[in-house]
Design an enzyme around this catalytic site. Structure first.
Site, PDB file in Angstrom:
ATOM      1  N   GLU A 125     189.941  31.986  40.722  1.00 56.07           N
ATOM      2  CA  GLU A 125     190.935  32.765  41.452  1.00 56.07           C
ATOM      3  C   GLU A 125     192.339  32.291  41.066  1.00 56.07           C
ATOM      4  O   GLU A 125     192.576  31.091  41.022  1.00 56.07           O
ATOM      5  CB  GLU A 125     190.756  32.611  42.966  1.00 56.07           C
ATOM      6  CG  GLU A 125     191.648  33.588  43.725  1.00 56.07           C
ATOM      7  CD  GLU A 125     191.483  33.518  45.241  1.00 56.07           C
ATOM      8  OE1 GLU A 125     190.663  32.730  45.728  1.00 56.07           O
ATOM      9  OE2 GLU A 125     192.192  34.269  45.913  1.00 56.07           O
ATOM     10  N   GLY A 179     193.886  23.541  47.731  1.00 53.14           N
ATOM     11  CA  GLY A 179     193.069  22.810  48.689  1.00 53.14           C
ATOM     12  C   GLY A 179     191.586  22.896  48.374  1.00 53.14           C
ATOM     13  O   GLY A 179     190.880  21.892  48.343  1.00 53.14           O
ATOM     14  N   ALA A 180     191.126  24.108  48.140  1.00 58.69           N
ATOM     15  CA  ALA A 180     189.700  24.321  47.896  1.00 58.69           C
ATOM     16  C   ALA A 180     189.510  25.759  47.454  1.00 58.69           C
ATOM     17  O   ALA A 180     190.450  26.546  47.467  1.00 58.69           O
ATOM     18  CB  ALA A 180     188.894  24.063  49.164  1.00 58.69           C
ATOM     19  N   ASN A 182     184.308  29.944  46.047  1.00 53.11           N
ATOM     20  CA  ASN A 182     183.337  30.562  45.139  1.00 53.11           C
ATOM     21  C   ASN A 182     181.999  30.787  45.834  1.00 53.11           C
ATOM     22  O   ASN A 182     181.503  29.919  46.537  1.00 53.11           O
ATOM     23  CB  ASN A 182     183.074  29.647  43.944  1.00 53.11           C
ATOM     24  CG  ASN A 182     184.341  29.092  43.362  1.00 53.11           C
ATOM     25  OD1 ASN A 182     185.192  29.840  42.930  1.00 53.11           O
ATOM     26  ND2 ASN A 182     184.482  27.771  43.401  1.00 53.11           N
ATOM     27  N   HIS A 217     187.460  27.001  56.674  1.00 59.67           N
ATOM     28  CA  HIS A 217     188.157  28.112  56.020  1.00 59.67           C
ATOM     29  C   HIS A 217     187.342  28.635  54.829  1.00 59.67           C
ATOM     30  O   HIS A 217     187.086  29.834  54.721  1.00 59.67           O
ATOM     31  CB  HIS A 217     189.540  27.635  55.582  1.00 59.67           C
ATOM     32  CG  HIS A 217     190.365  28.663  54.880  1.00 59.67           C
ATOM     33  ND1 HIS A 217     191.454  29.275  55.465  1.00 59.67           N
ATOM     34  CD2 HIS A 217     190.273  29.202  53.643  1.00 59.67           C
ATOM     35  CE1 HIS A 217     191.984  30.133  54.608  1.00 59.67           C
ATOM     36  NE2 HIS A 217     191.286  30.110  53.489  1.00 59.67           N
ATOM     37  N   GLU A 218     186.938  27.727  53.968  1.00 60.39           N
ATOM     38  CA  GLU A 218     186.199  28.173  52.775  1.00 60.39           C
ATOM     39  C   GLU A 218     184.855  28.780  53.180  1.00 60.39           C
ATOM     40  O   GLU A 218     184.423  29.782  52.602  1.00 60.39           O
ATOM     41  CB  GLU A 218     185.987  27.031  51.784  1.00 60.39           C
ATOM     42  CG  GLU A 218     187.262  26.319  51.339  1.00 60.39           C
ATOM     43  CD  GLU A 218     188.390  27.237  50.923  1.00 60.39           C
ATOM     44  OE1 GLU A 218     188.131  28.322  50.381  1.00 60.39           O
ATOM     45  OE2 GLU A 218     189.569  26.867  51.166  1.00 60.39           O
ATOM     46  N   HIS A 268     185.240  32.308  54.452  1.00 56.26           N
ATOM     47  CA  HIS A 268     185.480  33.284  53.384  1.00 56.26           C
ATOM     48  C   HIS A 268     184.178  33.963  52.950  1.00 56.26           C
ATOM     49  O   HIS A 268     184.223  35.031  52.353  1.00 56.26           O
ATOM     50  CB  HIS A 268     186.086  32.599  52.160  1.00 56.26           C
ATOM     51  CG  HIS A 268     187.590  32.609  52.116  1.00 56.26           C
ATOM     52  ND1 HIS A 268     188.339  33.725  52.389  1.00 56.26           N
ATOM     53  CD2 HIS A 268     188.486  31.641  51.778  1.00 56.26           C
ATOM     54  CE1 HIS A 268     189.634  33.444  52.234  1.00 56.26           C
ATOM     55  NE2 HIS A 268     189.752  32.188  51.876  1.00 56.26           N
TER      56      HIS A 268
END
Ligand code: B3K
Ligand code: ZN
Length: 883
Positions: free
Chosen positions: A131, A271-272, A275, A307-308, A311
């Site tokens: 990204e 941050g991260a 995927n 957060h990840e 997603h």
């Protein structure tokens, strides 16, 4: 090419969006991995939009094309054309299969985008970051988020050097080859855009946990890291499990693969990254242990893990149609993470932290040359738009809708949004449409918030009419012009409000036309340039409490009666609003001190805080926040000709007034009682105690420096964990204590093998206020552990200095600006994303006092003149200089 020449870098416009002429149904990738050379074979199963006649064009940058085959036939060079950024192929039709083989060079990739090496050639590992547009550095493909494909990925590598092979999706076989190599295959059943592709290969250790989703899927959760830090991954694993449960309960969202991999790296641009099935984390947001991680960092790890993970639905299952819609996934996911963190910790403290961040990072962005709407209308380099506006303001917009619809209504809306757009690439309109439709309301007026840059000013004024027993509140809004957007329209601003009686009681509210007569809190939507709200049956002039919970991302003006604010600071039961009143009062006090050397507001502020300080019931963490005035960046925002040195000094003086009012003995006594209570535990009470202890030490510094230094030295030595240790070290450094050198040397040695802790060693030293900071930064640049190649290290030095120490960076002689500009140019040659992000610290240059402004301008202009700037950095410096 200098930045000015690069004005020709293409501008991408939202209004130019067209659906892709070519889609890819399925992708088969095979990697022959090596540190110096990796070869990637790809097979694309193509679909053509019959309504379009475009030739097949694939994105690809820096790829060495080894072979190309269309529908089984090797292509003659005349049948394809490769340019710097594209491959155009003749003769493809609907249903064609295109096979390419390319060569890439991971070890040379210092931009950390595409496939690169983390760590050393001997022990490091390979990983990808795609990204926004990194995939095109790996192989050819229409690298845009509205092209969703099913991926099958086979990795092959030397088994001794790369024992672990990972890609997104479910595992689909693995085995040894004859030549010492091995292979592993992964199939992702969920169509995804290329930016969510990931692969990792190297020597990694793991921790694992079994997880059963609410809908019954058995999932293997695995966190991977280099061997020496694997023991520090357990906290993240717990946080991951909490996140998964929470998303099931709060949003009914279950995980959807058999495995969920997370990998930690020290070399990462952000941050991260979320995927699909293979999250990759900057180690800073994954590793945690009490000896080297602060309380704030623990909370950050929990938040970023969540957060990840979130997603996976808001971003992956429902992705973005184009990069203009970035906030569709980021704003929404920040909001979901904020809700989660509030549930795990404290609602009021989380809201305080988030609003403080918004004011520190987003408001200045919205007020400066880089201002852009939450949904930008154009960009030249998309990586420059991963901003506080897209993320934090984007989250505030979702919060406004959630507040408007209520918990159940918002959940209904989200259910419909996910259901309707599952597997699709969506837009902000799709989001507002689904959420509105599920609730039978038209949310389209909120679209204006996504399109308009700048922070609205909401001016409030109240008038009490004793004869009619009415209180009339007038709300007027206006948004100042921003670059490229001179005229602004009125926005729907939900104002949550309450009225207080002088004795601190909340009044029942009677407003014409409002259904909830008698409630003590209500929301009015201010959507005109000016409007009035009439409260009836009010017995005496009330004290209004507006924008409760920060119900809209605006700047509230006009409510600055010191007596009123002091009353709210003392009586408001809601922790956030109490803090809010305190911040406003502190700002008034600061300005009174600056203009008149003191005044009513200064007294009211310190008096109210002294009252709270003496009370028993106030949560220590909240008390610490209440006793902290707005930061230097926020105070500078209010000035036309800011002098950061003077702001620092005035803010110190304001805090000294508070310290004097409390008295050295009382501060010391509170500090000592907190020291006695100190434990190494991570629970909320222990964290809160550490927070207040730190505040006490800082206040004591303002009254009795030697004593504060002696206490800090003792605290440094006895600290049971990093929070206390770093707080003490920071006092020693900022006050230039005689004990500082010894403590720094000790810290350096103790954490020599821990890069994240060593980053703190760099950061803390940049915090000495005023002119001396520059020499420290220069000395640190020469330290053997310093490198421009590692983003965390760069941020720990230049980021900390320029963002967290304004009086140290903004020197009147401009030497700070020149040093930074010089380093930005060097950094840009290695890593354009990091250089461009760091360059945004110049954002406020136009509102500096004239001497500094001129120096800053010179430095930025000289940078803009440099040859060969990246598109990333060029876009930032040009926007910065644009009249
Ligand atoms: N989506 C990534 C950010 C990617 C940034 C690319 N320059 C992390 C996140 O927001 O979750
Ligand atoms: Zn995100």
């Amino acid at each position: 090419m200098s930045a000015r020449d690069q004005l020709s870098a293409p501008t991408i416009r939202l209004s130019d969006y067209r659906a892709p002429a070519w889609r890819v149904e399925r992708v088969e990738l095979e990697f022959d991995l090596g540190i110096d050379v990796t070869e990637v074979s790809s097979r694309l199963f193509l679909r053509r939009d019959p309504a379009q006649i475009e030739p097949l064009r694939l994105d690809g940058e820096g790829l060495e094309l080894l072979s190309i085959v269309l529908d089984g036939q090797p292509l003659e060079p005349s049948r394809y054309r490769q340019s710097e950024a594209e491959l155009e192929v003749d003769g493809a039709r609907d249903g064609s299969v295109l096979e390419t083989r390319v060569r890439v060079r991971p070890a040379r990739n210092t931009a950390l985008e595409g496939l690169y090496l983390s760590g050393s050639r001997e022990t490091g590992f390979l990983l990808t970051q795609c990204e926004a547009e990194g995939f095109r550095h790996i192989t050819f493909l229409p690298d845009r988020p509205d092209v969703l494909a099913r991926y099958t990925v086979t990795l092959r590598a030397d088994k001794a050097r790369f024992p672990v092979l990972l890609a997104g999706g479910n595992p689909d076989g693995a085995g040894d080859m004859q030549d010492g190599r091995h292979w592993a295959r992964f199939v992702d059943p969920h169509p995804k855009p290329s930016y969510l592709f990931a692969a990792v290969a190297g020597r990694l250790e793991k921790i694992e946990r079994d997880y059963r989703t609410a809908d019954g899927r058995e999932v293997k959760l695995v966190i991977w890291s280099e061997a020496n830090v694997i023991d520090r991954c357990h906290y993240a694993m717990d946080a991951l499990e909490r996140s998964m449960r929470w998303d099931e309960q709060a949003y009914g969202r279950n995980y959807d693969l058999d495995v969920f991999h997370v990998v930690a790296t020290h070399d990462f641009n952000m941050g991260a990254m979320e995927n699909k099935g293979l999250n990759i984390f900057n180690a800073k947001y994954l590793l945690a242990d009490p000896d080297s991680t602060t309380d704030d960092e623990y909370r950050a790890v929990e938040a970023v893990v969540a957060h990840e993970y979130f997603h996976n639905w808001s971003g992956n299952r429902v992705t973005c149609r184009d990069w203009f819609q970035l906030s569709l996934k980021e704003g929404l996911t920040v909001f979901r993470e904020q809700q989660f963190s509030a549930d795990m910790n404290s609602l009021a403290l989380k809201r305080i932290e988030d609003v403080a961040l918004l004011r520190r990072a987003q408001f200045p962005e919205d007020a400066g040359p880089l201002a852009h709407p939450v949904r930008p209308a154009q960009y030249s380099e998309i990586n420059n738009f991963y901003t506080a506006t897209v993320y934090e303001k984007g989250s505030e917009l979702v919060r406004m809708l959630a507040g408007r619809l209520g918990e159940q209504g918002f959940r209904r809306g989200m259910d419909l949004y996910f259901e309707r757009n599952d597997g699709q690439a969506a837009t902000i309109e799709d989001f507002l449409g689904a959420v509105g439709e599920a609730n039978g309301v038209d949310l389209s007026p909120y679209l204006a918030w996504y399109a308009q840059a700048g922070t609205p000013r909401l001016r409030a004024s109240g008038r009490y009419d004793a004869m009619r027993r009415e209180y009339v509140l007038t709300l007027a809004q206006h948004t100042p012009p921003t670059p490229g957007q001179a005229d602004k329209r009125a926005l729907p601003i939900p104002v949550k409000l309450a009225l207080f009686a002088r004795d601190g009681r909340m009044l029942p509210l009677q407003v014409d036309g409002h259904p909830q007569a008698g409630a003590t809190e209500l929301v009015v939507v201010a959507d005109k340039a000016e409007q009035q709200i009439v409260f009836r049956e009010v017995d005496a002039a009330p004290v209004p409490s507006l924008l409760r919970g920060f119900s809209a991302p605006v700047i509230l003006e006009g409510m600055d009666s010191a007596a009123d604010l002091a009353l709210l600071l003392r009586h408001d039961a809601d922790g956030f609003n109490r803090w809010q009143a305190g911040q406003q009062l502190a700002t008034c006090a600061y300005e009174a001190l600056r203009e008149h050397g003191g005044g009513e507001a200064v007294e009211a502020w310190s008096e109210a805080l002294a009252g709270l300080f003496a009370e028993d019931g106030v949560d220590p963490a909240l008390l610490a926040e209440l006793m902290t005035p707005p930061g230097e960046v926020e105070l500078a925002e209010r000035e036309r000709e800011a002098n950061p040195e003077r702001i620092y000094a005035m803010r110190q003086q304001l805090q000294r007034r508070l310290a004097e009012r409390l008295g050295a003995e009382a501060i010391l006594a509170r500090y000592q009682s907190l020291v006695a209570a100190t434990s190494a535990q991570l629970d909320a009470v222990s964290q809160a105690q550490r927070r207040l202890k730190r505040r006490m030490l800082d206040l004591l510094c303002l009254l009795d420096v030697p004593r504060a230094q002696a206490l800090a030295a003792g605290q440094y030595e006895q600290a049971p964990g990093m929070t206390d240790r770093l707080a003490a070290l920071s006092v020693l450094v900022r006050t230039a204590a005689p004990q500082a050198a010894g403590a720094l040397a000790h810290f350096r040695q103790r954490y020599a093998d821990n890069p994240l802790a060593l980053d703190k060693w760099f950061s803390v030293q940049t915090q000495h206020p005023g002119e001396p900071a520059l020499a420290t930064v220069q000395a640190l640049e020469r330290d053997a552990a310093f490198t421009l190649k590692n983003p965390n290290r760069v941020n720990s030095l230049y980021g900390a200095w320029t963002r967290s120490n304004p009086s140290g960076f903004h020197r009147a002689d401009g030497a700070g600006y020149r040093l930074l500009a010089e380093r930005l140019a060097e950094l840009d040659a290695l890593n354009p994303q990091i250089a461009a992000r760091l360059a945004t610290v110049f954002n406020g240059w136009r509102r500096l006092e004239p001497v500094r402004r001129a120096r800053a301008r010179e430095a930025i202009a000289a940078l803009a003149e440099r040859e060969g700037l990246s598109r990333n950095l060029a876009e930032i410096v040009q926007s910065m200089l644009h009249e």
